[in-house]
Design a protein around this motif. Structure first.
Motif, PDB file in Angstrom:
ATOM      1  N   ASP A 102      11.953 -44.909  57.037  1.00 15.77           N
ATOM      2  CA  ASP A 102      13.142 -44.661  56.214  1.00 15.77           C
ATOM      3  C   ASP A 102      13.722 -43.265  56.441  1.00 15.77           C
ATOM      4  O   ASP A 102      14.542 -42.794  55.665  1.00 15.77           O
ATOM      5  N   LEU A 128      22.835 -44.622  59.242  1.00 14.12           N
ATOM      6  CA  LEU A 128      23.194 -43.210  59.318  1.00 14.12           C
ATOM      7  C   LEU A 128      23.093 -42.695  60.755  1.00 14.12           C
ATOM      8  O   LEU A 128      23.944 -41.916  61.207  1.00 14.12           O
ATOM      9  N   CYS A 157      20.902 -40.182  50.088  1.00 17.80           N
ATOM     10  CA  CYS A 157      19.553 -39.929  50.607  1.00 17.80           C
ATOM     11  C   CYS A 157      18.613 -39.618  49.447  1.00 17.80           C
ATOM     12  O   CYS A 157      19.054 -39.321  48.340  1.00 17.80           O
ATOM     13  N   THR A 158      17.330 -39.684  49.717  1.00 16.53           N
ATOM     14  CA  THR A 158      16.345 -39.310  48.694  1.00 16.53           C
ATOM     15  C   THR A 158      15.850 -37.879  48.880  1.00 16.53           C
ATOM     16  O   THR A 158      15.378 -37.254  47.923  1.00 16.53           O
ATOM     17  N   TYR A 189      29.274 -41.626  54.505  1.00 13.80           N
ATOM     18  CA  TYR A 189      28.175 -42.603  54.513  1.00 13.80           C
ATOM     19  C   TYR A 189      27.095 -42.192  53.508  1.00 13.80           C
ATOM     20  O   TYR A 189      26.570 -43.040  52.772  1.00 13.80           O
ATOM     21  N   LEU A 190      26.771 -40.901  53.476  1.00 13.63           N
ATOM     22  CA  LEU A 190      25.748 -40.427  52.547  1.00 13.63           C
ATOM     23  C   LEU A 190      26.208 -40.505  51.091  1.00 13.63           C
ATOM     24  O   LEU A 190      25.388 -40.651  50.177  1.00 13.63           O
ATOM     25  N   THR A 208      19.221 -48.316  56.035  1.00 11.27           N
ATOM     26  CA  THR A 208      20.226 -47.277  55.773  1.00 11.27           C
ATOM     27  C   THR A 208      19.992 -46.061  56.678  1.00 11.27           C
ATOM     28  O   THR A 208      20.949 -45.376  57.058  1.00 11.27           O
ATOM     29  N   ALA A 252      28.043 -42.992  50.000  1.00 15.78           N
ATOM     30  CA  ALA A 252      27.889 -44.409  49.663  1.00 15.78           C
ATOM     31  C   ALA A 252      26.424 -44.845  49.676  1.00 15.78           C
ATOM     32  O   ALA A 252      26.049 -45.795  48.973  1.00 15.78           O
ATOM     33  N   HIS A 253      25.597 -44.152  50.453  1.00 17.38           N
ATOM     34  CA  HIS A 253      24.165 -44.466  50.557  1.00 17.38           C
ATOM     35  C   HIS A 253      23.381 -43.162  50.369  1.00 17.38           C
ATOM     36  O   HIS A 253      22.971 -42.542  51.357  1.00 17.38           O
ATOM     37  N   MET A 291      16.053 -41.745  53.674  1.00 17.65           N
ATOM     38  CA  MET A 291      16.917 -42.706  52.998  1.00 17.65           C
ATOM     39  C   MET A 291      16.068 -43.662  52.157  1.00 17.65           C
ATOM     40  O   MET A 291      14.836 -43.560  52.135  1.00 17.65           O
ATOM     41  N   ASP A 292      16.749 -44.606  51.478  1.00 13.13           N
ATOM     42  CA  ASP A 292      15.982 -45.529  50.635  1.00 13.13           C
ATOM     43  C   ASP A 292      15.318 -46.641  51.443  1.00 13.13           C
ATOM     44  O   ASP A 292      14.270 -47.165  51.049  1.00 13.13           O
ATOM     45  N   THR A 293      15.884 -46.985  52.600  1.00 11.03           N
ATOM     46  CA  THR A 293      15.310 -48.015  53.456  1.00 11.03           C
ATOM     47  C   THR A 293      15.487 -47.627  54.927  1.00 11.03           C
ATOM     48  O   THR A 293      16.293 -46.735  55.257  1.00 11.03           O
TER      49      THR A 293
END
Length: 242
Positions: free
Chosen positions: A198, A157, A121-122, A115-116, A153, A118-119, A148-150
């Motif tokens: 987020d 997670l 983290c920041t 998942y991370l 997401t 595909a999406h 995360m970005d939003t």
């Protein structure tokens, strides 16, 4: 008529005013007069040197005081005890330095890692704390904050991380921080997670003593350990906020 001695001054040249004759010294034969110019100069020099000495002492004292007030403590004076935080039920004491990073896939496993990937983290912030239960047993708590970005997401997670057999975000013990005679990872104890904007906050708590950190003991006391994890998250440990 009496004969005047050769070299003696004539009687009529002797001063009747009391002043010595011309060419004779105006001072006692014993040397410099007390209170004369030379003696005054000596006293003035003595006072000047003493005054300069006092000024020097004052300057040195002031400089030392400035250093004491403004310089950090030496290693022997510095506080060595880690900071303690308590805004809830338990007093949490920092066990190790906070670890930060931006590549979460390097510190995750299985479906959580996928998942991370595909999406992305920041940021990832991980911390370790210790606390003491009411019965005197010591526990160690891992707090991981995944930004995360939003919020969507972060919620996605959480759903995967909360599942059974879906993988997890590594705690610091799993990634190399050693707890002497303690557990090798904290993934079997009291689990708690919460989304805050987020960020996803993931908390794990296990017994500090490796002898107590057994599967049966963890299962029997899971609710108590989860309560510790929930309290750590509520206190905003690890930079998770309120």
């Amino acid at each position: 008529m009496p004969t005047q001695s050769l070299g003696a001054p004539a009687p009529d040249l002797q001063s009747s005013s009391g002043y010595p004759p011309y060419g004779q010294p105006d001072r006692p034969s014993g040397g410099r007069r007390p209170g004369g110019i030379g003696n005054d100069r000596s006293k003035l020099l003595d006072y000047t040197l003493k005054g300069l000495g006092l000024v020097g002492v004052a300057l040195v004292s002031g400089f030392l005081w400035f250093l004491i007030r403004n310089n950090p403590a030496t290693p022997s004076q510095a506080q060595t005890a880690p900071p303690t935080s308590q805004a809830g039920l338990y007093a949490f004491q920092a066990y190790s330095n906070v670890a930060t990073g931006s590549d979460c896939t390097d510190h995750a496993s299985d479906k959580v890692k996928n998942y991370l990937a595909a999406h992305p983290c920041t940021s990832l912030t991980r911390s370790l704390f210790t606390a003491t239960l009411s019965n005197g047993q010591k526990v160690v708590t891992s707090v991981a904050v995944v930004r995360m970005d939003t919020s969507a997401t972060a919620t996605g997670l959480k759903k995967i991380s909360d599942g059974e057999g879906t993988g997890h975000v590594h705690d610091l013990v799993e990634d190399g921080v050693v707890i002497p005679n303690g557990p090798n990872s904290l993934q079997n104890g009291g689990y708690y997670s919460k989304v805050r904007g987020d960020r996803l906050v993931i908390v794990m708590t296990e017994y500090y003593d490796g002898a107590s950190d057994t599967e049966g003991n963890l299962n029997a006391n899971d609710s108590a350990l989860r309560a510790v994890s929930a309290d750590a998250a509520k206190q905003g440990l690890g930079g998770s906020g309120s």
